[in-house]
Write a protein that holds these residues in place. Structure first.
Motif, short mmCIF file in Angstrom:
data_model
loop_
_atom_site.label_atom_id
_atom_site.label_comp_id
_atom_site.label_asym_id
_atom_site.label_seq_id
_atom_site.Cartn_x
_atom_site.Cartn_y
_atom_site.Cartn_z
N MET A 78 0.84 -1.18 0.00
CA MET A 78 0.00 0.00 0.00
C MET A 78 0.89 1.24 0.00
O MET A 78 2.03 1.19 0.36
N GLY A 79 0.30 2.34 -0.34
CA GLY A 79 1.03 3.60 -0.30
C GLY A 79 0.11 4.73 -0.69
O GLY A 79 -1.05 4.51 -1.05
N GLY A 80 0.62 5.91 -0.61
CA GLY A 80 -0.17 7.07 -0.97
C GLY A 80 -0.91 7.66 0.21
O GLY A 80 -0.71 7.26 1.36
N ILE A 81 -1.75 8.61 -0.09
CA ILE A 81 -2.55 9.30 0.92
C ILE A 81 -4.01 9.16 0.55
O ILE A 81 -4.39 9.36 -0.60
N VAL A 82 -4.84 8.84 1.53
CA VAL A 82 -6.28 8.73 1.33
C VAL A 82 -6.93 9.87 2.10
O VAL A 82 -6.72 10.00 3.30
N SER A 83 -7.71 10.70 1.41
CA SER A 83 -8.42 11.81 2.06
C SER A 83 -9.91 11.62 1.88
O SER A 83 -10.38 11.25 0.80
N VAL A 84 -10.65 11.90 2.94
CA VAL A 84 -12.10 11.79 2.91
C VAL A 84 -12.67 13.14 3.31
O VAL A 84 -12.44 13.62 4.42
N ALA A 85 -13.41 13.75 2.40
CA ALA A 85 -14.01 15.06 2.67
C ALA A 85 -15.15 14.92 3.67
O ALA A 85 -15.88 13.93 3.67
N GLY A 86 -15.27 15.92 4.53
CA GLY A 86 -16.42 15.99 5.41
C GLY A 86 -16.32 15.23 6.72
O GLY A 86 -17.27 15.21 7.48
N HIS A 87 -15.20 14.60 7.00
CA HIS A 87 -15.09 13.84 8.24
C HIS A 87 -13.93 14.31 9.13
O HIS A 87 -13.53 13.59 10.03
N ALA A 88 -13.42 15.50 8.88
CA ALA A 88 -12.30 16.01 9.66
C ALA A 88 -12.64 16.12 11.14
O ALA A 88 -11.78 15.97 12.00
N ASP A 89 -13.92 16.34 11.46
CA ASP A 89 -14.33 16.46 12.85
C ASP A 89 -14.31 15.12 13.58
O ASP A 89 -14.50 15.06 14.80
N SER A 90 -14.07 14.05 12.87
CA SER A 90 -14.05 12.71 13.48
C SER A 90 -12.64 12.21 13.79
O SER A 90 -12.47 11.10 14.28
N VAL A 91 -11.63 13.04 13.55
CA VAL A 91 -10.24 12.62 13.76
C VAL A 91 -10.00 12.16 15.19
O VAL A 91 -9.43 11.09 15.42
N ASP A 92 -10.42 12.93 16.17
CA ASP A 92 -10.19 12.56 17.58
C ASP A 92 -10.88 11.25 17.93
O ASP A 92 -10.30 10.40 18.61
N ARG A 93 -12.09 11.08 17.46
CA ARG A 93 -12.84 9.84 17.73
C ARG A 93 -12.12 8.63 17.14
O ARG A 93 -11.98 7.59 17.79
N LEU A 94 -11.68 8.74 15.90
CA LEU A 94 -11.01 7.63 15.23
C LEU A 94 -9.64 7.36 15.85
O LEU A 94 -9.25 6.20 16.03
N ALA A 95 -8.93 8.42 16.20
CA ALA A 95 -7.62 8.26 16.84
C ALA A 95 -7.76 7.58 18.20
O ALA A 95 -6.92 6.75 18.57
N ALA A 96 -8.82 7.89 18.91
CA ALA A 96 -9.06 7.26 20.21
C ALA A 96 -9.31 5.76 20.06
O ALA A 96 -9.11 5.00 21.01
N ARG A 97 -9.73 5.35 18.89
CA ARG A 97 -9.96 3.93 18.61
C ARG A 97 -8.73 3.26 17.99
O ARG A 97 -8.82 2.16 17.46
#
Length: 54
Positions: free
Chosen positions: A1-20
């Motif tokens: 795998m490689g590269g960068i994956v960006s998903v629009a509209g979910h930046a406010d979920s970073v803390d929630r996902l990082a906590a998981r």
């Protein structure tokens, strides 16, 4: 795998996902993950499963 994956509209979920335990970041208003050799297919599958719950 490689590269960068960006998903629009979910930046406010970073803390929630990082906590998981997902390595994600907020960049330019998007949620970003950079899957490389240290990210397994299971890590990507977990991220996709979490995104479905948002």
């Amino acid at each position: 795998m490689g590269g960068i994956v960006s998903v629009a509209g979910h930046a406010d979920s970073v803390d929630r996902l990082a906590a998981r335990g997902l390595a994600v970041a907020h960049r330019g208003g998007h949620l970003r993950m950079s899957p490389h050799f240290y990210a397994s297919d299971a890590d990507v599958d977990r991220l996709l499963a979490e995104l479905k719950t948002l």
